[in-house]
Enzyme design. Structure first.
Site, PDB file in Angstrom:
ATOM      1  N   ASP A 100      39.420  39.540  15.168  1.00  0.00           N
ATOM      2  CA  ASP A 100      40.360  39.899  16.289  1.00  0.00           C
ATOM      3  C   ASP A 100      39.847  40.497  17.700  1.00  0.00           C
ATOM      4  O   ASP A 100      40.184  41.224  17.433  1.00  0.00           O
ATOM      5  CB  ASP A 100      41.253  41.178  15.510  1.00  0.00           C
ATOM      6  CG  ASP A 100      42.162  42.637  16.030  1.00  0.00           C
ATOM      7  OD1 ASP A 100      42.777  41.666  17.342  1.00  0.00           O
ATOM      8  OD2 ASP A 100      42.378  43.406  15.372  1.00  0.00           O
TER       9      ASP A 100
ATOM     10  N   HIS B 198      33.439  24.841  38.580  1.00  0.00           N
ATOM     11  CA  HIS B 198      34.376  25.192  38.068  1.00  0.00           C
ATOM     12  C   HIS B 198      35.379  24.357  38.618  1.00  0.00           C
ATOM     13  O   HIS B 198      36.870  24.158  37.631  1.00  0.00           O
ATOM     14  CB  HIS B 198      34.985  26.416  38.426  1.00  0.00           C
ATOM     15  CG  HIS B 198      36.356  26.846  37.659  1.00  0.00           C
ATOM     16  ND1 HIS B 198      36.438  27.102  36.603  1.00  0.00           N
ATOM     17  CD2 HIS B 198      37.680  26.902  38.123  1.00  0.00           C
ATOM     18  CE1 HIS B 198      37.624  27.606  36.265  1.00  0.00           C
ATOM     19  NE2 HIS B 198      38.521  27.354  37.060  1.00  0.00           N
TER      20      HIS B 198
ATOM     21  N   GLU C  98      40.313  28.280  29.017  1.00  0.00           N
ATOM     22  CA  GLU C  98      39.510  28.035  30.756  1.00  0.00           C
ATOM     23  C   GLU C  98      38.339  26.886  30.848  1.00  0.00           C
ATOM     24  O   GLU C  98      37.408  27.159  29.486  1.00  0.00           O
ATOM     25  CB  GLU C  98      38.411  29.123  30.584  1.00  0.00           C
ATOM     26  CG  GLU C  98      38.379  29.483  32.264  1.00  0.00           C
ATOM     27  CD  GLU C  98      37.984  31.236  32.980  1.00  0.00           C
ATOM     28  OE1 GLU C  98      38.447  32.095  31.942  1.00  0.00           O
ATOM     29  OE2 GLU C  98      37.372  30.900  34.059  1.00  0.00           O
TER      30      GLU C  98
ATOM     31  N   LYS D 184      34.872  40.317  32.000  1.00  0.00           N
ATOM     32  CA  LYS D 184      35.436  39.022  31.559  1.00  0.00           C
ATOM     33  C   LYS D 184      34.858  38.323  31.360  1.00  0.00           C
ATOM     34  O   LYS D 184      34.654  37.898  30.654  1.00  0.00           O
ATOM     35  CB  LYS D 184      36.361  39.580  32.646  1.00  0.00           C
ATOM     36  CG  LYS D 184      37.626  38.782  32.298  1.00  0.00           C
ATOM     37  CD  LYS D 184      37.370  37.124  32.606  1.00  0.00           C
ATOM     38  CE  LYS D 184      38.931  36.210  32.030  1.00  0.00           C
ATOM     39  NZ  LYS D 184      38.194  34.550  32.574  1.00  0.00           N
TER      40      LYS D 184
HETATM   41  C1  MEV Z   1      35.514  34.161  35.153  1.00  0.00           C
HETATM   42  O1  MEV Z   1      36.608  33.145  34.439  1.00  0.00           O
HETATM   43  C2  MEV Z   1      34.499  34.973  34.807  1.00  0.00           C
HETATM   44  C3  MEV Z   1      33.688  34.921  35.909  1.00  0.00           C
HETATM   45  O2  MEV Z   1      34.238  35.285  37.369  1.00  0.00           O
HETATM   46  C4  MEV Z   1      33.057  35.789  35.706  1.00  0.00           C
HETATM   47  C5  MEV Z   1      32.251  36.740  36.986  1.00  0.00           C
HETATM   48  O3  MEV Z   1      32.547  36.555  37.407  1.00  0.00           O
HETATM   49  O4  MEV Z   1      31.023  37.496  36.518  1.00  0.00           O
HETATM   50  C6  MEV Z   1      33.176  34.118  37.040  1.00  0.00           C
END
Ligand code: MEV
Length: 438
Positions: free
Chosen positions: A296, A393, A84, A280
Site C-alpha cells: 500500500d 533525465h 518516471e 520525494k
Molecule cells: C525527481 O523525481 C526526484 C528528484 O527531484 C529528487 C531530488 O531532487 O533529490 C531528482
C-alpha cells in the site's frame, strides 16, 4: 456528464458504452478503446477487475528490474514499477556503484504496528483507569480467537493501553493497541481485533457496578489501525573511504564531491522546501518496490512524511557523516509492509516480484526497499551536485518526447545519435524531427 443510478450494476461493456455515450469525438473514441487493455486471459482479467469497483480496464505501468543490489552480503535484482524515466536507471547505477564498495548494510530497528479505539466517555478518570486495568486480561481473552493464528506465527498483541486524551478534546480517550503482525502488513488483523475489543470494552463498562448510571456509556467514535508506524523502522547505510568515491564530472575530486554531497543533504535537513523534494527522490525508489510487491503505497507515503516531521520540523530522511576519511550515507524510514496477505499473492505481478526477491520475509523486504530508497537518493543528489539533473533525465526522457510525435525507429536512432552530445529539450527534439522529416 449526466448523473447515473445503478452504474455499478452494469456489465463492464455497458459501463464503457455508457461512459462513451456521455462524450463526443476523441474522448468517446478513447473510452471505446479501453477493452484493448484487457488481459487476454479472462481469469486473470476477472481477478484484476475484482481488486476494485466499477473497473473498466487495466492501467499499465512499466515493470522493470534494478539488478546488483548487494544488501547485507546478498545480491538482489529488485523489481520496480514506476512511470518516471531515469528512476530505475538511477537505482541500477547506485546499486552498481555501491556493489563495488561493500554494498548496503541494513538493520530493522523495530516492527511494531499500532491501532486505536477512539472513544468518548464522561466520568471519574480514576474509576475508568481501574476498570481498564481489571478488564484488560478479559479483553485480550475475548479476541483470542482472532489472534490465535498470529500468536502461532510468533506475533499478536504486544500491548494494550488506555490513553487519556481529555487534555486535547473533551472526554476523549483511546485504547491503543500495539501488535506484531509478522509477514503481514496487518491492517485487517488490527482492524478486526479493534472492532471486537471495542464491543467487549463497551459491554464491560456497562456491566461494571463501580460506575454510576451516567458513567456506563462508552461512545465509540472509531476503531482503526494507525498508518503512522514510527516503531516499524528500518535503517540502511553505505560507506567507504572518501578517496574510494572516485572522480566525478566537472573534475570534482572525491573529497570535493563528499563535502558538496554532505552540504546538499544538510540543506534538506534545514529547509522543508528542499526536504520534500529530497524525500520525494527517496520515495521514487521505495514506492516503485512497494507497488511492484503489491503493498500500500499511500500508507507508506503518509507515514514516511509524518516521520520526516516527527520533531515538528520537516527534514531529510537521509543523512551524511564525514567523520575522519569516511563517507557514510544513511537513511531511516518507517516501512509497514507485508509479504503475505492483501494483493501480495493475488496479483500475478506482485507474486512475481516477491518470487524474484526470493520470497522475502516482511523485515527483509523492508531492508530491500530502504536500500533502493537510499540508492535513489544517492543517484539524485549525485546528479544534482555534478551534471545537474536534466542531462541524464532528459536523455532518458527523449524517447517519450519522440513517441509523442510518433517517431519511427529510424527517426529515433537518428535523434539518439544527434542528442548524444547535446542537452535534450522538448522543443529541441520536436525541431530535430521537423528537420529530418523535411
Ligand atoms: C525527481 O523525481 C526526484 C528528484 O527531484 C529528487 C531530488 O531532487 O533529490 C531528482
Amino acid at each position: 456528464m449526466k448523473p447515473v443510478t445503478g452504474f455499478s450494476k452494469l456489465t463492464k461493456i455497458e459501463k464503457i458504452e455508457w461512459l462513451a455515450g456521455q462524450l463526443d469525438g476523441e474522448a468517446a473514441k478513447l473510452v471505446n478503446s479501453l477493452p484493448a487493455y484487457w488481459h487476454p486471459d479472462e481469469t486473470v482479467q476477472k481477478r484484476f477487475d475484482e481488486f476494485s469497483e466499477n473497473t473498466l480496464t487495466n492501467y499499465n505501468l512499466p515493470f522493470g528490474i534494478a539488478p546488483n543490489f548487494l544488501i547485507n552480503g546478498k545480491v538482489y535484482s529488485v523489481p520496480m514499477v514506476i512511470e518516471e524515466s531515469s528512476v530505475v536507471a538511477a537505482a541500477s547505477l547506485g546499486a552498481k556503484f555501491w556493489l563495488e564498495r561493500g554494498g548496503f548494510r541494513t538493520r530493522v530497528l523495530s516492527t511494531t504496528k499500532v491501532g486505536q479505539i477512539h472513544f468518548q466517555w464522561q466520568g471519574n478518570k480514576d474509576k475508568l483507569r481501574a476498570h481498564f486495568t481489571d478488564i484488560r486480561p478479559e479483553l485480550l481473552k475475548a479476541v483470542a480467537h482472532l489472534t490465535m493464528n498470529m500468536d502461532g506465527r510468533g506475533g499478536g498483541i504486544t500491548d494494550l493501553d488506555l490513553v487519556d486524551m481529555t487534555g486535547q478534546l473533551e472526554n476523549y480517550y483511546q485504547i491503543k493497541l500495539q501488535a506484531e503482525t509478522c509477514n503481514a502488513m496487518g491492517a485487517n488483523f488490527i482492524n478486526s481485533v479493534l472492532e471486537e475489543l471495542a464491543t467487549v470494552f463497551r459491554a464491560g463498562v456497562e456491566a461494571d457496578e463501580r460506575f454510576e448510571a451516567m458513567e456506563k456509556k462508552v461512545h465509540v467514535i472509531m476503531c482503526i489501525l494507525s498508518n503512522y508506524t514510527p516503531d516499524c523502522v528500518v535503517e540502511v547505510s553505505v560507506e567507504c573511504p572518501i578517496d574510494d568515491l572516485g572522480g566525478f564530472p566537472g573534475g570534482l575530486s572525491a573529497r570535493e564531491f563528499a563535502e558538496k554531497f554532505a552540504t546538499a543533504v544538510r540543506i534538506a535537513e534545514i529547509d522543508p522546501n528542499r526536504a520534500v523534494t529530497h524525500n520525494k527522490g527517496i520515495m521514487n525508489g521505495i514506492d516503485a518496490v512497494v507497488i511492484a510487491t503489491g503493498n500500500d503505497f499511500r500508507a507508506i507515503e503518509a507515514c514516511a512524511h509524518a516521520y520526516a516531521a516527527r520533531d515538528g520540523h520537516y527534514r531529510s530522511l537521509s543523512s551524511v557523516d564525514l567523520t575522519g576519511d569516511m563517507f557514510r550515507f544513511s537513511l531511516r524510514v518507517p516501512l509497514a509492509v507485508g509479504t503475505v496477505g492483501g494483493l501480495t499473492s493475488l496479483h500475478p505481478l506482485a507474486r512475481t516480484s516477491l518470487a524474484v526477491l526470493e520470497n522475502p520475509t516482511a523485515p527483509e523486504l523492508m531492508q530491500v526497499m530502504a536500500a533502493v530508497g537510499l540508492a535513489q537518493n544517492f543517484g539524485a543528489v549525485k546528479s544534482l551536485i555534478t551534471t545537474g539533473i536534466q542531462k541524464g533525465h532528459m536523455k532518458l526522457h527523449l524517447l517519450n518526447i519522440l513517441n509523442q510525435f510518433e517517431a519511427n525507429q529510424e527517426e529515433i536512432e537518428k535523434a539518439k545519435t544527434h542528442f548524444s552530445d547535446k542537452v535534450v529539450s522538448f522543443t529541441g527534439a520536436r525541431d530535430f524531427l521537423k528537420t529530418i522529416r523535411g
